[in-house]
Scaffold this active site. Structure first.
Site, PDB file in Angstrom:
ATOM      1  N   CYS A 113      12.075  14.453   2.486  1.00 55.82           N
ATOM      2  CA  CYS A 113      12.747  13.460   3.343  1.00 55.82           C
ATOM      3  C   CYS A 113      14.267  13.605   3.318  1.00 55.82           C
ATOM      4  O   CYS A 113      14.947  13.173   4.246  1.00 55.82           O
ATOM      5  CB  CYS A 113      12.358  12.045   2.913  1.00 55.82           C
ATOM      6  SG  CYS A 113      10.593  11.792   3.060  1.00 55.82           S
ATOM      7  N   HIS A 260      16.831   7.373   6.789  1.00 52.93           N
ATOM      8  CA  HIS A 260      15.492   7.951   6.814  1.00 52.93           C
ATOM      9  C   HIS A 260      14.479   6.833   7.080  1.00 52.93           C
ATOM     10  O   HIS A 260      14.733   5.670   6.745  1.00 52.93           O
ATOM     11  CB  HIS A 260      15.196   8.637   5.474  1.00 52.93           C
ATOM     12  CG  HIS A 260      13.802   9.162   5.423  1.00 52.93           C
ATOM     13  ND1 HIS A 260      13.359  10.084   6.340  1.00 52.93           N
ATOM     14  CD2 HIS A 260      12.744   8.873   4.625  1.00 52.93           C
ATOM     15  CE1 HIS A 260      12.088  10.349   6.089  1.00 52.93           C
ATOM     16  NE2 HIS A 260      11.697   9.618   5.058  1.00 52.93           N
ATOM     17  N   ASN A 290       6.849   8.242   9.731  1.00 46.47           N
ATOM     18  CA  ASN A 290       7.739   9.034   8.876  1.00 46.47           C
ATOM     19  C   ASN A 290       7.566  10.517   9.227  1.00 46.47           C
ATOM     20  O   ASN A 290       6.501  11.087   8.985  1.00 46.47           O
ATOM     21  CB  ASN A 290       7.377   8.769   7.406  1.00 46.47           C
ATOM     22  CG  ASN A 290       8.287   9.500   6.438  1.00 46.47           C
ATOM     23  OD1 ASN A 290       9.129  10.308   6.841  1.00 46.47           O
ATOM     24  ND2 ASN A 290       8.108   9.237   5.149  1.00 46.47           N
TER      25      ASN A 290
HETATM   26  O1  UT7 Z   1       9.036   9.527   2.747  1.00 42.63           O
HETATM   27  C1  UT7 Z   1       8.289   9.453   1.607  1.00 42.63           C
HETATM   28  C2  UT7 Z   1       8.651   8.279   0.878  1.00 42.63           C
HETATM   29  N1  UT7 Z   1       7.562   7.339   0.887  1.00 42.63           N
HETATM   30  C3  UT7 Z   1       7.822   6.058   0.773  1.00 42.63           C
HETATM   31  O2  UT7 Z   1       8.960   5.679   0.735  1.00 42.63           O
HETATM   32  C4  UT7 Z   1       6.656   5.125   0.652  1.00 42.63           C
HETATM   33  C5  UT7 Z   1       7.012   3.989  -0.256  1.00 42.63           C
HETATM   34  N2  UT7 Z   1       5.887   3.085  -0.485  1.00 42.63           N
HETATM   35  C6  UT7 Z   1       5.425   2.275   0.459  1.00 42.63           C
HETATM   36  O3  UT7 Z   1       5.959   2.234   1.545  1.00 42.63           O
HETATM   37  C7  UT7 Z   1       4.274   1.345   0.113  1.00 42.63           C
HETATM   38  O4  UT7 Z   1       3.954   1.488  -1.242  1.00 42.63           O
HETATM   39  C8  UT7 Z   1       3.004   1.601   0.961  1.00 42.63           C
HETATM   40  C9  UT7 Z   1       3.240   1.109   2.384  1.00 42.63           C
HETATM   41  C10 UT7 Z   1       2.664   3.058   0.981  1.00 42.63           C
HETATM   42  C11 UT7 Z   1       1.810   0.821   0.405  1.00 42.63           C
HETATM   43  O5  UT7 Z   1       2.110  -0.535   0.294  1.00 42.63           O
HETATM   44  P1  UT7 Z   1       1.670  -1.330  -1.017  1.00 42.63           P
HETATM   45  O6  UT7 Z   1       2.031  -2.746  -0.806  1.00 42.63           O
HETATM   46  O7  UT7 Z   1       2.274  -0.633  -2.191  1.00 42.63           O
HETATM   47  O8  UT7 Z   1       0.094  -1.220  -0.971  1.00 42.63           O
HETATM   48  P2  UT7 Z   1      -0.913  -0.668  -2.061  1.00 42.63           P
HETATM   49  O9  UT7 Z   1      -0.863   0.811  -2.124  1.00 42.63           O
HETATM   50  O10 UT7 Z   1      -0.702  -1.420  -3.348  1.00 42.63           O
HETATM   51  O11 UT7 Z   1      -2.295  -1.087  -1.486  1.00 42.63           O
HETATM   52  C12 UT7 Z   1      -2.639  -2.464  -1.299  1.00 42.63           C
HETATM   53  C13 UT7 Z   1      -4.056  -2.544  -0.768  1.00 42.63           C
HETATM   54  C14 UT7 Z   1      -5.059  -1.739  -1.594  1.00 42.63           C
HETATM   55  O12 UT7 Z   1      -6.278  -2.448  -1.596  1.00 42.63           O
HETATM   56  P3  UT7 Z   1      -6.685  -3.379  -2.852  1.00 42.63           P
HETATM   57  O13 UT7 Z   1      -6.730  -2.429  -4.020  1.00 42.63           O
HETATM   58  O14 UT7 Z   1      -5.608  -4.381  -2.963  1.00 42.63           O
HETATM   59  O15 UT7 Z   1      -8.006  -3.911  -2.447  1.00 42.63           O
HETATM   60  C15 UT7 Z   1      -5.235  -0.479  -0.785  1.00 42.63           C
HETATM   61  O16 UT7 Z   1      -6.501   0.122  -0.986  1.00 42.63           O
HETATM   62  O17 UT7 Z   1      -4.099  -1.994   0.550  1.00 42.63           O
HETATM   63  C16 UT7 Z   1      -5.117  -0.976   0.623  1.00 42.63           C
HETATM   64  N3  UT7 Z   1      -4.681   0.023   1.563  1.00 42.63           N
HETATM   65  C17 UT7 Z   1      -4.933  -0.020   2.881  1.00 42.63           C
HETATM   66  N4  UT7 Z   1      -5.609  -0.929   3.625  1.00 42.63           N
HETATM   67  C18 UT7 Z   1      -5.664  -0.700   4.956  1.00 42.63           C
HETATM   68  C19 UT7 Z   1      -3.962   1.154   1.303  1.00 42.63           C
HETATM   69  N5  UT7 Z   1      -3.750   1.814   2.449  1.00 42.63           N
HETATM   70  C20 UT7 Z   1      -4.337   1.116   3.442  1.00 42.63           C
HETATM   71  C21 UT7 Z   1      -4.456   1.277   4.819  1.00 42.63           C
HETATM   72  N6  UT7 Z   1      -5.120   0.360   5.538  1.00 42.63           N
HETATM   73  N7  UT7 Z   1      -3.913   2.338   5.459  1.00 42.63           N
END
Ligand code: UT7
Length: 333
Positions: A113, A260, A290
């Site tokens: 990135c 970014h 992204n």
């Molecule tokens: O350019 C590269 C740099 N990348 C970044 O900067 C990404 C930085 N991180 C983020 O933006 C966030 O961490 C995410 C958007 C990727 C994820 O958000 P989060 O609040 O950290 O969610 P999580 O991974 O803790 O997941 C929460 C829940 C989980 O379910 P349970 O365990 O709570 O039942 C996941 O399984 O959301 C679920 N989940 C989804 N549900 C629907 C994960 N991905 C999805 C999805 N659709 N696509």
């Protein structure tokens, strides 16, 4: 004294759009989850055999046209990507062949990135040295072919889009006019495995793609999203202030912020922390998701096209991503 100047920018997105609702057809996700957590509404994904250098070629042609530079004037190509056409040679070589500019050096940058800003720093330094006069700098990615587009991989798959952005840089002696004011680069490899693709890899015994690695889906990206998020909201303001201090500028002197685009929430948090008014932050994530190294040049081009970025303005950019790497730049447009 020689400075580097951005002479023109261009961008290209493959035509096929996948909305969040389209993704529901192939994995268990929802428009509500994706929009709430990331601000993404859709992304462009390539079809057929289209590769990263194909997208780069289209963006490069537009940047050259906008810069009013003929490709025969180029003396260097720099290509930032984490998704090169092949393991080797680098994507810049494939782009150079497609652009039909044989003989000029072709350099790949692999800083994810932050790749475009790393490339900008190299281009700026090379031009200031007087060794190069017209540099094509491209950021391009084809993520879609490398994602696990099933429910298993949904945490990463929904975040990424394909696309390309390019800039043509040349020298200027005008120390008050349009020019790159500064670039600042950082990395901390102790976090390399927080966002990475494990396979193929020379760290396996005997072969770089063992069957088990493939069966364990180690060729798909893995991300510890929360760790990445926490570091991004810390490092982006830090590296932005490093740039402002270096140039004796204050936040309110910046006309536009082209950050970014990893997550709208990251950029909103950064803007809120710093007290930057919303209308000064140019976001493209809702439409393009992204696009890693392509994100910043696409953002610059879009900002120019919609009249938000005009000659004489001060634009600040900051990025954070895999590596971890982070970087900033301040440009007088
Ligand atoms: O350019 C590269 C740099 N990348 C970044 O900067 C990404 C930085 N991180 C983020 O933006 C966030 O961490 C995410 C958007 C990727 C994820 O958000 P989060 O609040 O950290 O969610 P999580 O991974 O803790 O997941 C929460 C829940 C989980 O379910 P349970 O365990 O709570 O039942 C996941 O399984 O959301 C679920 N989940 C989804 N549900 C629907 C994960 N991905 C999805 C999805 N659709 N696509």
């Amino acid at each position: 004294m020689i400075y580097s100047q951005i002479l023109g920018v261009g961008s290209y997105l493959p035509p096929r759009i996948w909305t969040n609702d389209d993704l529901k057809e192939i994995m268990d996700t929802s428009d509500e989850w994706i929009v709430q957590r990331t601000g993404i509404k859709q992304r462009h994904w390539v079809e057929g055999t289209t590769s990263t250098s194909d997208l780069a070629l289209e963006a490069a042609k537009l940047a050259l046209e906008n810069a009013k530079i003929d490709k025969s004037e180029l003396d260097l190509i720099i290509f930032a990507t984490l998704s090169p056409d092949h393991e080797f040679p680098g994507a810049a070589c494939f782009l150079q062949a497609k652009l039909q500019t044989p003989g000029i050096p072709a350099l790949d940058i692999r800083q994810q990135c932050s790749g475009f800003l790393y490339g900008l720093s190299v281009a700026d330094t090379f031009i200031k040295s007087g060794n190069y006069k017209k540099i094509l700098l491209v950021g391009a990615e084809v993520h879609s072919k490398g994602l696990d587009k099933t429910t298993r991989g949904r945490d990463v798959a929904v975040l990424f889009g394909d696309g390309a952005g390019a800039a043509v840089l040349g020298p200027t002696h005008d120390g008050t006019g349009s020019r790159v004011l500064s670039t600042h680069l950082h990395a901390d490899g102790t976090y390399a495995k927080e966002l990475w693709v494990k396979a193929p890899s020379m760290t396996y015994e005997g072969t770089y793609l063992p069957r088990e690695a493939y069966e364990n889906l180690e060729h798909f990206p893995q991300m510890n999203g929360k760790t990445v998020f926490v570091h991004a909201v810390k490092r982006m303001p830090e590296v932005l202030f490093e740039a402002l201090n270096h140039n004796s500028l204050t936040l309110d002197q910046i006309d536009l912020f082209v950050f970014h685009q990893a997550n709208l929430r990251i950029n909103e948090m950064v803007a809120k922390q710093l007290g930057i008014p919303e209308d000064k932050v140019f976001n493209t994530i809702a439409r393009f998701a992204n696009t890693t190294a392509a994100t910043i040049p696409i953002g610059l081009d879009e900002a120019v096209k919609c009249g938000k970025l005009k000659k004489g303005m001060l634009v600040a950019s900051a990025a954070f991503g895999a590596g971890f790497t982070w970087a900033s730049a301040i440009i007088k447009w």
